[in-house]
Design a protein around this motif. Structure first.
Motif, short mmCIF file in Angstrom:
data_model
loop_
_atom_site.label_atom_id
_atom_site.label_comp_id
_atom_site.label_asym_id
_atom_site.label_seq_id
_atom_site.Cartn_x
_atom_site.Cartn_y
_atom_site.Cartn_z
N ASP A 1 18.69 53.84 31.96
CA ASP A 1 18.28 52.43 31.90
C ASP A 1 18.93 51.64 33.04
OD1 ASP A 1 17.22 50.05 31.15
OD2 ASP A 1 18.40 49.83 29.32
N VAL A 2 18.45 51.89 34.27
CA VAL A 2 19.00 51.23 35.46
C VAL A 2 17.88 50.61 36.29
CG1 VAL A 2 21.07 52.70 35.56
CG2 VAL A 2 18.96 53.43 36.73
N GLU A 3 16.84 50.15 35.62
CA GLU A 3 15.67 49.65 36.33
C GLU A 3 16.03 48.50 37.27
OE1 GLU A 3 11.03 48.46 35.30
OE2 GLU A 3 12.61 48.01 33.84
N ASP A 4 16.82 47.55 36.81
CA ASP A 4 17.17 46.41 37.66
C ASP A 4 17.95 46.85 38.89
OD1 ASP A 4 15.95 44.73 35.86
OD2 ASP A 4 17.80 44.14 34.84
N GLU A 5 18.95 47.69 38.69
CA GLU A 5 19.76 48.16 39.82
C GLU A 5 18.91 48.96 40.81
OE1 GLU A 5 23.66 51.01 40.69
OE2 GLU A 5 23.07 50.55 38.63
N LEU A 6 18.03 49.80 40.28
CA LEU A 6 17.19 50.62 41.15
C LEU A 6 16.24 49.75 41.96
CD1 LEU A 6 16.42 53.52 41.98
CD2 LEU A 6 14.76 53.52 40.10
N ALA A 7 15.65 48.74 41.30
CA ALA A 7 14.72 47.86 42.01
C ALA A 7 15.42 47.12 43.15
CB ALA A 7 14.11 46.86 41.03
N GLY A 8 16.71 46.85 42.99
CA GLY A 8 17.44 46.17 44.04
C GLY A 8 17.95 47.09 45.14
N THR A 9 17.73 48.39 44.99
CA THR A 9 18.27 49.38 45.93
C THR A 9 17.19 49.99 46.83
OG1 THR A 9 20.02 49.95 44.35
CG2 THR A 9 19.56 51.57 46.07
N VAL A 10 15.94 50.03 46.36
CA VAL A 10 14.92 50.85 47.01
C VAL A 10 14.10 50.12 48.07
CG1 VAL A 10 14.65 52.41 45.05
CG2 VAL A 10 13.29 50.30 45.13
N GLY A 11 14.46 48.91 48.41
CA GLY A 11 13.61 48.11 49.29
C GLY A 11 13.17 48.79 50.56
N ASP A 12 14.09 49.48 51.27
CA ASP A 12 13.72 50.11 52.54
C ASP A 12 13.80 51.64 52.47
OD1 ASP A 12 16.43 50.31 52.26
OD2 ASP A 12 16.92 49.64 54.29
N VAL A 13 13.84 52.18 51.26
CA VAL A 13 13.95 53.63 51.08
C VAL A 13 12.59 54.29 51.29
CG1 VAL A 13 14.35 55.43 49.34
CG2 VAL A 13 15.96 53.53 49.58
N GLU A 14 12.58 55.39 52.03
CA GLU A 14 11.34 56.13 52.26
C GLU A 14 11.22 57.34 51.34
OE1 GLU A 14 8.85 58.31 55.88
OE2 GLU A 14 10.78 57.36 56.28
N VAL A 15 12.34 57.98 51.03
CA VAL A 15 12.36 59.18 50.20
C VAL A 15 13.41 58.99 49.11
CG1 VAL A 15 12.86 61.66 50.11
CG2 VAL A 15 11.61 60.70 52.06
N ALA A 16 13.06 59.30 47.87
CA ALA A 16 14.01 59.23 46.76
C ALA A 16 14.04 60.57 46.05
CB ALA A 16 13.62 58.13 45.77
N VAL A 17 15.24 61.04 45.75
CA VAL A 17 15.43 62.29 45.02
C VAL A 17 16.24 61.98 43.77
CG1 VAL A 17 16.23 64.67 45.12
CG2 VAL A 17 15.47 63.53 47.22
N THR A 18 15.71 62.32 42.61
CA THR A 18 16.38 61.94 41.37
C THR A 18 15.92 62.82 40.23
OG1 THR A 18 16.92 60.07 39.93
CG2 THR A 18 14.63 60.27 40.66
N GLN A 19 16.70 62.82 39.16
CA GLN A 19 16.30 63.45 37.91
C GLN A 19 16.01 62.41 36.84
OE1 GLN A 19 17.93 67.03 35.13
NE2 GLN A 19 19.43 65.48 35.62
N MET A 20 16.73 61.32 36.84
CA MET A 20 16.69 60.38 35.72
C MET A 20 16.40 58.94 36.10
SD MET A 20 17.17 61.85 32.79
CE MET A 20 17.57 63.52 32.27
N ALA A 21 16.24 58.63 37.39
CA ALA A 21 16.00 57.23 37.77
C ALA A 21 14.61 56.79 37.30
CB ALA A 21 16.12 57.06 39.28
N PRO A 22 14.49 55.56 36.77
CA PRO A 22 13.20 55.10 36.22
C PRO A 22 12.31 54.49 37.30
CG PRO A 22 14.88 53.47 35.77
CD PRO A 22 15.57 54.59 36.51
N PHE A 23 11.41 55.27 37.84
CA PHE A 23 10.48 54.74 38.84
C PHE A 23 9.27 54.15 38.11
CE2 PHE A 23 13.17 56.88 41.79
CZ PHE A 23 13.08 56.10 42.93
N THR A 24 9.49 52.94 37.63
CA THR A 24 8.47 52.19 36.92
C THR A 24 7.58 51.46 37.94
OG1 THR A 24 9.87 50.23 36.85
CG2 THR A 24 10.07 51.80 35.01
N ARG A 25 6.54 50.84 37.45
CA ARG A 25 5.67 50.07 38.34
C ARG A 25 6.47 48.96 39.04
NH1 ARG A 25 0.31 49.43 39.17
NH2 ARG A 25 -0.20 50.87 37.45
N ARG A 26 7.37 48.33 38.30
CA ARG A 26 8.17 47.26 38.91
C ARG A 26 9.06 47.79 40.02
NH1 ARG A 26 13.02 44.23 37.97
NH2 ARG A 26 13.67 45.42 36.12
N VAL A 27 9.68 48.94 39.81
CA VAL A 27 10.52 49.53 40.85
C VAL A 27 9.68 49.91 42.06
CG1 VAL A 27 11.94 51.53 41.42
CG2 VAL A 27 12.32 50.32 39.26
#
Length: 346
Positions: free
Chosen positions: A61-87
């Motif tokens: 449950d880190v949707e807010d933190e993730l949304a504030g981190t991914v602005g200029d990210v091109e590639v994301a590697v994760t097991q548990m990060a919530p890539f929701t529509r908002r993110v």
């Protein structure tokens, strides 16, 4: 590779960021490695349980933190990060999500597809671990290992357990029915053949030519009626939900055993409790459940006929390393302009 390729490693305390980073640098060329712009985000799983996050499932449950981190990210590697529509809407540069697990349930794949984001998973990363755990549950259940361990630890020495009616079974000579024959089911079959078990398989998507030597393909009713042990290795879908309920248990061989390391929703656990209480089933080994963690007072918690583990079938160090390596290979292929392995939205 230009330096503007920014990569987010959103690891946790199982598939850790140091594993992801190490495998990524092993997979890429020296030129690509020098140009990496890697940032990390550490998720709280498994110390904090995963769950639903907005419209995705089994995520931290880190949707807010993730949304504030991914602005200029091109590639994301994760097991548990919530890539929701908002993110995803907060990540206009994102082109690739690598989900280091068998199914990307923590990613809104439809929303990613709409935005042109490739989503990959790592199928088979835990096949070895899950297969070995399934066989472990079979052995533990057939020989009542937790119950007799508790007895010895309590200071008892029950020689009466040599009584014929209280003895367990050997896998050798047993018929073990595998419901589902994917990567995990195939490996379970291979292990069981080494035990000299008779292995039968029911899987509508598999032909006889795909079976391990000595393994037989049968229909579902035949598997239920002929198996001493039934082990589940299918995905949970609307067609397989509660596949094992009163009707299936009534069709199983009297005194047989059920093992489930797949998904809890495959089994009607009230029906399982009734089948165990009536003696229709002799025991069950369960790693997955209808709700996790289990609620206090769940009926099967007090049953001596059940061996329980807390959804740990895939939990080995090799699984974590394998997930990281498979994820790194997907990134390597993407940055090289190739089709990455494990694409789920082609």
């Amino acid at each position: 590779m230009a330096a503007h390729h920014r990569i987010l490693l959103a690891g946790d305390d199982f598939v850790r960021n140091d594993l992801l980073d190490d495998q990524l640098r092993r997979a890429l060329t020296a030129e690509h490695t020098r140009a990496l712009d890697v940032r990390t985000m550490t998720l709280p799983w498994p110390h904090v349980p995963f769950g639903p996050v907005s419209e995705v499932d089994e995520a931290s449950d880190v949707e807010d933190e993730l949304a504030g981190t991914v602005g200029d990210v091109e590639v994301a590697v994760t097991q548990m990060a919530p890539f929701t529509r908002r993110v995803l809407e907060a990540a206009p540069s994102l082109r690739l999500i690598v989900c280091t697990r068998g199914g990307p349930v923590n990613v809104n794949v439809d929303a990613a597809t709409e935005r042109g984001v490739v989503v990959c998973n790592t199928p088979g990363r835990n096949a070895v671990a899950a297969a070995e755990h399934a066989v472990t549950l079979m052995l533990g259940t057939l020989r009542s290992v937790p119950r007799v361990h508790a007895s010895v630890a309590a200071g008892e020495w029950r020689s009466d357990l040599y009584a014929y009616d209280l003895c367990g079974l050997e896998l050798s000579g047993c018929t073990v029915g595998l419901v589902g024959y994917g990567a995990i089911g195939r490996r379970v079959a291979r292990i069981l053949r080494a035990f000299d078990a008779d292995v039968v398989v029911s899987d509508p998507f598999v032909g006889a030519d795909a079976l391990e030597p000595g393994v037989r393909l049968v229909d579902f009713p035949t598997l239920l009626a002929s198996s001493d042990v039934v082990s589940l290795h299918v995905r949970l879908t609307p067609d397989t939900a509660n596949l094992f309920g009163h009707e299936s248990f009534a069709a199983m061989r009297p005194g047989s055993y059920l093992v489930n390391t797949a998904r809890g929703g495959l089994v009607d656990h009230d029906a399982l409790a009734a089948a165990l209480e009536s003696g229709r089933l002799a025991g069950a080994g369960l790693d997955v459940f209808p709700s996790e963690p289990l609620p206090a007072g769940w009926p099967l918690l007090s049953s001596e006929k059940v061996v329980l583990t807390p959804h740990l079938a895939g939990a080995t160090r090799q699984t974590a390393h394998r997930a990281a390596a498979m994820g790194a290979d997907a990134v390597r292929a993407f940055l090289a302009g190739e089709r990455p392995p494990g694409v789920v939205n082609p």
